[in-house]
Design an enzyme around this catalytic site. Structure first.
Site, mmCIF file in Angstrom:
data_model
loop_
_atom_site.group_PDB
_atom_site.id
_atom_site.type_symbol
_atom_site.label_atom_id
_atom_site.label_comp_id
_atom_site.label_asym_id
_atom_site.label_seq_id
_atom_site.Cartn_x
_atom_site.Cartn_y
_atom_site.Cartn_z
ATOM 1 N N ARG A 116 25.571 37.835 25.068
ATOM 2 C CA ARG A 116 26.299 39.128 24.969
ATOM 3 C C ARG A 116 27.052 39.526 25.895
ATOM 4 O O ARG A 116 27.899 40.706 25.963
ATOM 5 C CB ARG A 116 25.014 40.146 25.011
ATOM 6 C CG ARG A 116 24.305 40.189 23.577
ATOM 7 C CD ARG A 116 23.051 40.997 23.723
ATOM 8 N NE ARG A 116 22.119 40.039 24.684
ATOM 9 C CZ ARG A 116 20.729 40.552 24.389
ATOM 10 N NH1 ARG A 116 20.089 41.511 23.732
ATOM 11 N NH2 ARG A 116 19.914 39.857 25.348
ATOM 12 N N ASP B 247 18.345 29.000 19.037
ATOM 13 C CA ASP B 247 17.185 29.560 19.950
ATOM 14 C C ASP B 247 15.956 28.743 19.568
ATOM 15 O O ASP B 247 15.912 27.857 18.726
ATOM 16 C CB ASP B 247 16.756 30.982 19.370
ATOM 17 C CG ASP B 247 16.218 31.609 20.280
ATOM 18 O OD1 ASP B 247 16.739 32.341 21.033
ATOM 19 O OD2 ASP B 247 14.755 31.535 20.457
ATOM 20 N N ARG C 277 22.962 29.942 28.534
ATOM 21 C CA ARG C 277 23.364 31.196 27.609
ATOM 22 C C ARG C 277 24.790 31.567 27.738
ATOM 23 O O ARG C 277 25.086 32.723 27.683
ATOM 24 C CB ARG C 277 22.348 32.358 28.080
ATOM 25 C CG ARG C 277 20.913 32.304 27.700
ATOM 26 C CD ARG C 277 20.650 32.871 26.387
ATOM 27 N NE ARG C 277 19.209 32.850 26.163
ATOM 28 C CZ ARG C 277 18.370 33.761 26.230
ATOM 29 N NH1 ARG C 277 18.934 35.008 26.461
ATOM 30 N NH2 ARG C 277 17.221 33.588 26.102
ATOM 31 N N ARG D 109 28.437 39.878 16.808
ATOM 32 C CA ARG D 109 26.980 40.147 16.809
ATOM 33 C C ARG D 109 26.875 41.811 16.054
ATOM 34 O O ARG D 109 25.989 42.267 15.506
ATOM 35 C CB ARG D 109 26.333 40.266 18.103
ATOM 36 C CG ARG D 109 25.126 40.494 18.472
ATOM 37 C CD ARG D 109 24.051 39.532 17.591
ATOM 38 N NE ARG D 109 23.109 39.842 18.244
ATOM 39 C CZ ARG D 109 22.103 41.182 17.612
ATOM 40 N NH1 ARG D 109 22.991 41.833 16.614
ATOM 41 N NH2 ARG D 109 21.300 41.617 18.054
ATOM 42 N N TYR E 167 5.000 31.482 23.374
ATOM 43 C CA TYR E 167 5.482 32.680 22.278
ATOM 44 C C TYR E 167 4.560 32.719 21.199
ATOM 45 O O TYR E 167 4.381 33.730 20.453
ATOM 46 C CB TYR E 167 6.842 32.346 21.753
ATOM 47 C CG TYR E 167 7.871 32.841 22.989
ATOM 48 C CD1 TYR E 167 8.366 34.094 23.200
ATOM 49 C CD2 TYR E 167 8.536 31.910 23.874
ATOM 50 C CE1 TYR E 167 9.085 34.651 23.945
ATOM 51 C CE2 TYR E 167 9.324 32.495 24.648
ATOM 52 C CZ TYR E 167 9.618 33.890 24.980
ATOM 53 O OH TYR E 167 10.412 34.176 25.708
HETATM 54 O O1 CP3 Z 1 22.705 28.902 26.392
HETATM 55 C C1 CP3 Z 1 23.257 28.821 25.130
HETATM 56 O O2 CP3 Z 1 24.445 29.585 25.136
HETATM 57 C C2 CP3 Z 1 22.725 28.539 23.951
HETATM 58 C C3 CP3 Z 1 21.912 29.537 23.114
HETATM 59 C C4 CP3 Z 1 20.632 30.057 23.591
HETATM 60 C C5 CP3 Z 1 20.077 31.230 23.313
HETATM 61 N N1 CP3 Z 1 18.766 31.233 23.432
HETATM 62 C C6 CP3 Z 1 20.721 32.185 22.477
HETATM 63 C C7 CP3 Z 1 20.153 33.536 22.491
HETATM 64 C C8 CP3 Z 1 19.455 29.306 24.221
HETATM 65 C C9 CP3 Z 1 19.583 27.878 24.939
HETATM 66 C C10 CP3 Z 1 18.329 29.964 24.303
HETATM 67 C C11 CP3 Z 1 17.098 29.487 24.648
HETATM 68 C C12 CP3 Z 1 15.980 30.395 24.739
HETATM 69 N N2 CP3 Z 1 15.692 31.578 23.778
HETATM 70 C C13 CP3 Z 1 15.042 30.282 25.701
HETATM 71 C C14 CP3 Z 1 14.925 29.578 27.040
HETATM 72 C C15 CP3 Z 1 16.089 29.924 27.999
HETATM 73 C C16 CP3 Z 1 15.758 31.273 28.735
HETATM 74 O O3 CP3 Z 1 16.472 32.292 28.849
HETATM 75 O O4 CP3 Z 1 14.605 31.080 29.434
HETATM 76 C C17 CP3 Z 1 14.109 31.482 25.510
HETATM 77 C C18 CP3 Z 1 12.922 31.818 26.408
HETATM 78 C C19 CP3 Z 1 14.402 31.966 24.139
HETATM 79 C C20 CP3 Z 1 13.633 33.141 23.398
HETATM 80 C C21 CP3 Z 1 14.584 34.154 23.431
HETATM 81 N N3 CP3 Z 1 15.662 34.370 22.241
HETATM 82 C C22 CP3 Z 1 14.633 35.543 24.138
HETATM 83 C C23 CP3 Z 1 13.428 35.765 25.327
HETATM 84 C C24 CP3 Z 1 15.707 36.267 23.709
HETATM 85 C C25 CP3 Z 1 15.951 37.382 24.430
HETATM 86 C C26 CP3 Z 1 15.967 38.756 23.763
HETATM 87 C C27 CP3 Z 1 16.887 39.662 24.089
HETATM 88 O O5 CP3 Z 1 16.924 40.744 23.538
HETATM 89 O O6 CP3 Z 1 17.318 39.549 25.468
HETATM 90 C C28 CP3 Z 1 16.290 35.457 22.784
HETATM 91 C C29 CP3 Z 1 17.503 36.098 21.856
HETATM 92 C C30 CP3 Z 1 18.856 35.229 22.177
HETATM 93 N N4 CP3 Z 1 18.934 33.938 22.267
HETATM 94 C C31 CP3 Z 1 19.894 35.799 22.628
HETATM 95 C C32 CP3 Z 1 20.936 34.749 22.806
HETATM 96 C C33 CP3 Z 1 22.483 34.694 22.804
HETATM 97 C C34 CP3 Z 1 20.288 37.291 22.785
HETATM 98 C C35 CP3 Z 1 20.414 37.791 20.898
HETATM 99 C C36 CP3 Z 1 21.212 38.963 20.736
HETATM 100 O O7 CP3 Z 1 22.403 38.949 20.565
HETATM 101 O O8 CP3 Z 1 20.670 40.161 20.779
#
Ligand code: CP3
Length: 646
Positions: free
Chosen positions: A328, A373, A324, A337, A450
């Site tokens: 943020r 994602d 990640r 964003r 999910y």
């Molecule tokens: O690593 C990176 O920089 C690449 C981008 C990336 C994102 N998600 C961006 C993201 C990657 C590799 C993921 C994978 C992902 N997505 C996983 C596996 C990794 C982990 O953390 O276990 C999972 C479970 C997801 C599903 C998902 N997407 C979740 C649980 C969330 C979080 C929601 C939250 O509000 O915290 C997301 C959203 C997400 N994916 C964000 C980002 C940068 C935040 C979105 C925002 O800007 O609000």
């Protein structure tokens, strides 16, 4: 590097900071503050305040607040004015007006947060309630802050701006003119702007010298630093562009950033200018690297530390990237964003590529990961996907039985997820020729969880119930996910990624027996089906009890979360596989020295054995200070194993 500083008041401090980092300074103050003598606006304001006709006073600068009091003191008793001021609502734009007010023994009612632009001033006021009908005085500086004044008027307030000083060119413009000539002659590597007014003045003086166009051209090959958002906005509006802005609008942070990023990013800027890119208007996606950047390495990507570590070949240092890493916790990410939703960011390739590149620029990591994602794939399967603020992902309707599985659509990632491939192509073109780009997807179990739960879950009750009650439907669902993901990853590989990671984030909720029966065969099928020659990383959390089974999936690299001892677990699963991890993401909230100590502890466990990729044990958390993430990257890069740490 030769550095031009346009700062006036703090030029001495800034010069010594730049010199401490080995820079050669050309000091060229580009403005001075000129008090407005007996400002009629200031006196009218004092009278209105004393008569109880003002409800709120906004102080935008420390110098201005003090200058205002000095003017008023000439006509009114100081104590009476301060007494009246202490009875109304006061707003300070940041620490400097707060300090001025402390001298008057007044605590501001509201203080704007960093980066202390007019937007944070407005947010602080808005948070306290409506201002319609309120009479608001705004202490201004230089020129009027029209956006703030207009925004308050739009909210129905009656706003009076008070001018206390104006900006003018310095009395002696010779150093500024000489600096402009030096820049035009191509003898400067870095310029640093510490206010928006400096930008306008530099262009004005250059125009007076008949050198504006030549200065603009020369700046296309110079690294431009900006102290904060207002200066950056001005640089962008005037098409000069900006190469580095610190996260806190402080001169010290600006100088440190110029020193850390300057050389590396200047090479890219100059190569881009040579290639005909207008670097004054370009975004990261438009930039290119010099063709000979890696002249001595025949295949810079395959010889990168990251890919060598994936293949368990020795490297000069341990490579690191951060799960990640584009997210943020980064100011630039939050700025983008604020304008577009997360899903839109994923679906606009130029934005996805921009934030992917940004993370590498800011952190100096050894690999990029494409911004996307793991859940994007469910939409083309015919299931709704939304990301709600603060709630995480939601999938509607969830998949609850065999009928729902049968109703899922076949995914053609080449069409429905083509934006990911496009983001990969844009990123690969602009990324350093020796920095690998990772693709990724969710592993079948985690994506299925999910789809079944409809959201994140604590106990995965729906998922396991589905699995235990209807194993046939479960295997059918996972089979579909496997083949959709095989096609999706092949698309990513064709578009230009050098390695892929499978995120099985929640698989740790399963017993080893259930993992082997319900998950392992599918994950193994997926990994076997992917094009050979591309390293595959498999990552899950809470997997301490599953690692023996996980080894059987056939990945090249196994990711550990922070709950295990990396040295022990690597020994347990065997050194015939590379490992990735595993610093607790929360450690990044500790002090820099503690971060270094704990990073070194993990590196010592790996003991310099080929095949360790440093990472966090899970994704970086949203409020992590970026400086601490940079500290970690530097600590890993500086570490050298000693013989006796094993
Ligand atoms: O690593 C990176 O920089 C690449 C981008 C990336 C994102 N998600 C961006 C993201 C990657 C590799 C993921 C994978 C992902 N997505 C996983 C596996 C990794 C982990 O953390 O276990 C999972 C479970 C997801 C599903 C998902 N997407 C979740 C649980 C969330 C979080 C929601 C939250 O509000 O915290 C997301 C959203 C997400 N994916 C964000 C980002 C940068 C935040 C979105 C925002 O800007 O609000």
């Amino acid at each position: 590097m030769r550095v031009v500083l346009f700062e006036n008041r703090m030029s001495g401090e800034m010069r010594s900071a730049v010199e401490r980092f080995g820079g050669k300074v050309l000091s060229a103050p580009a403005m001075r503050e000129l008090p407005v003598p007996h400002s009629p606006g200031a006196l009218a304001f004092a009278e209105a305040l004393l008569a109880g006709r003002i409800d709120m006073v906004i102080f935008l600068t420390g110098v201005g607040a003090r200058a205002l009091l000095a003017i008023i003191e000439e006509a009114h008793p100081r104590e009476a004015f301060l007494q009246a001021l202490s009875k109304v609502v006061t707003v300070a734009r940041g620490p400097k007006p707060v300090a001025a007010m402390r001298e008057w023994r007044i605590t501001p009612t509201h203080v704007a947060t960093e980066p202390n632009t007019w937007r944070e001033v407005l947010a602080a006021i808005d948070a306290a309630g409506p201002v319609a009908g309120k009479r608001i005085a705004v202490q201004e500086y230089g020129e009027s802050n029209e956006e703030l004044v207009q925004a308050l008027r739009d909210r129905g307030a009656e706003v009076t701006p008070i001018a206390v000083y104006t900006w003018d060119l310095p009395e002696d413009c010779a150093p500024l003119r000489s600096a402009i000539e030096t820049i035009v002659a191509g003898e400067v590597e870095v310029v640093a702007f510490t206010s928006a007014q400096q930008v306008r003045h530099v262009l004005r003086v250059a125009a007076e010298m008949g050198l504006e166009e030549r200065l603009r051209d020369a700046l296309k090959r110079v690294f431009i630093g900006s102290v904060g958002p207002t200066t950056t906005e001005t640089l962008r509006r005037l098409a000069l562009g900006m190469d580095f802005e610190p996260d806190r609008p402080k001169m010290g942070d600006l100088v440190r950033g110029l020193s850390r990023h300057g050389k590396y990013l200047l090479r890219r800027k100059r190569a881009s200018a040579d290639a005909g890119v207008d670097t004054g208007r370009a975004t990261r996606v438009d930039l290119v690297w010099p063709a000979d950047e890696c002249a001595d390495c025949p295949d810079p990507l395959q010889n990168s530390v990251f890919l060598r570590a994936c293949r368990r070949e020795p490297t000069d240092y341990t490579p690191i990237w951060i799960m990640r890493q584009a997210g943020r916790y980064q100011r630039e990410y939050r700025e983008i964003r604020a304008k577009v939703s997360f899903l839109e960011m994923c679906k606009r390739p130029e934005l996805a590529a921009e934030v992917t590149l940004m993370a590498v620029d800011r952190l100096g990591v050894d690999a990029a990961i494409i911004f996307a994602d793991i859940l994007l794939i469910v939409e083309p399967m015919g299931v709704g996907l939304t990301f709600n603020e603060g709630e995480g992902p939601a999938i509607t309707p969830p998949v609850r039985d065999g009928h729902d599985v049968d109703a899922l659509a076949e995914v053609e990632p080449a069409e429905s997820l083509s934006f990911v491939a496009e983001a990969i192509r844009l990123t690969r073109r602009a990324l350093h020729p020796a920095v690998p780009l990772l693709g990724f997807c969710g592993a079948p179990f985690t994506v299925a969880s999910y789809m079944i739960e409809g959201r994140g879950s604590r106990d995965f009750r729906q998922t396991k119930t589905f699995m235990y009650r209807d194993p046939g439907a479960w295997h059918a669902l996972l089979d579909r996910l496997v083949w959709a993901h095989v096609r999706y990853l092949d698309e990513q590989i064709a578009a230009g990624v050098q390695a892929v990671q499978l995120f099985d984030s929640w698989v740790g909720c399963l017993s080893p027996e259930d993992y082997e029966e319900f998950v392992l065969p599918h994950t193994r099928t997926l990994i076997e089906a992917i094009k050979p020659g591309i390293p595959i990383i498999y990552f899950g959390t809470n997997t301490a009890t599953l690692l023996k089974a996980i080894k059987e999936v056939g990945a090249d690299v196994i990711g550990f979360d922070w709950r295990v001892n990396l040295g022990q677990k690597w020994a347990d699963i065997g050194y015939d596989v590379a490992v990735q991890g595993n610093l607790d993401p929360v450690v990044l909230f500790a002090t820099p020295s503690e971060i270094r100590r704990r990073a070194q502890r993990i590196l010592a466990q790996a003991a310099g054995r080929p095949g360790h990729i440093f990472n966090l044990g899970h994704g970086i958390l949203p409020d992590t200070p970026i400086d601490h993430a940079i500290t970690l990257v530097d600590a890993v890069h500086e570490y050298r194993p000693t013989r006796d740490t094993a």
